[in-house]
Write an enzyme that holds these catalytic residues in place. Structure first.
Site, PDB file in Angstrom:
ATOM      1  N   CYS A  60       0.810  -1.219   0.000  1.00 59.25           N
ATOM      2  CA  CYS A  60       0.000   0.000   0.000  1.00 59.25           C
ATOM      3  C   CYS A  60       0.845   1.272   0.000  1.00 59.25           C
ATOM      4  O   CYS A  60       0.310   2.361  -0.161  1.00 59.25           O
ATOM      5  CB  CYS A  60      -0.947   0.002   1.200  1.00 59.25           C
ATOM      6  SG  CYS A  60      -0.081   0.103   2.770  1.00 59.25           S
ATOM      7  N   CYS A 129      -2.414  -1.413   8.853  1.00 56.12           N
ATOM      8  CA  CYS A 129      -1.915  -0.181   9.479  1.00 56.12           C
ATOM      9  C   CYS A 129      -1.573  -0.416  10.953  1.00 56.12           C
ATOM     10  O   CYS A 129      -0.536   0.048  11.433  1.00 56.12           O
ATOM     11  CB  CYS A 129      -2.951   0.930   9.351  1.00 56.12           C
ATOM     12  SG  CYS A 129      -3.326   1.391   7.649  1.00 56.12           S
TER      13      CYS A 129
END
Length: 162
Positions: A60, A129
């Site tokens: 990402c 994350c």
């Protein structure tokens, strides 16, 4: 003022579109830590009392740098982070930086990504994350311990030579 706030949040994808189509609705904790991140910045990487963790997610493009400042007793007295990535990555870094302050370097190793994700109520697609935040904590502690080991070896070497 309200229009500007609403439009900037919509631009960042932090609010749902009127029909809820095409956008994710983020929990208020994510929005708070994204809009008001805590402990942003950096310390001198060469400081022997500072551990630096640099981690990234190639899939990402998120990149996270987390630094800890540790006192002589092994307690984290301050922390800083810099994150390049989405709002969830920034929020995860901010939460992690808050949670580790005041804890020992051993205590922070018990913080798990699932706890960060649960606190922020991250959607499944954003769990990476919180994983980055956990990895950054471990990496910063590892870097600090390596610096301390080198400093202790150098000190012992000087003592032996003297």
């Amino acid at each position: 003022m309200m229009l500007r706030q609403t439009s900037s949040k919509a631009y960042l994808g932090l609010r749902a579109s009127p029909l809820g189509l095409g956008r994710r609705l983020y929990h208020e904790n994510v929005i708070d830590h994204f809009e008001n991140p805590r402990n942003v910045g950096s310390f001198n990487r060469n400081d022997p009392d500072v551990g630096t963790g640099l981690v990234g997610a190639p899939a990402c493009g998120d990149l996270m740098s987390l630094q800890i400042k540790v006192d002589d007793s092994g307690q984290i007295i301050d922390t800083r982070f810099k994150t390049f990535g989405c709002g969830s990555a920034i929020a995860s870094s901010s939460v992690a930086s808050e949670w580790i302050k005041g804890k020992t370097i051993e205590e922070v190793l018990t913080i798990k990504n699932a706890e960060i994700a649960k606190h922020l109520r991250l959607p499944p697609v954003k769990l990476h994350c919180s994983m980055l935040a956990e990895d950054a904590i471990k990496s910063a502690v590892r870097n600090y311990k390596e610096k301390q080991a080198k400093a202790n070896a150098a000190t012992e070497g000087e003592t032996v030579e003297a």
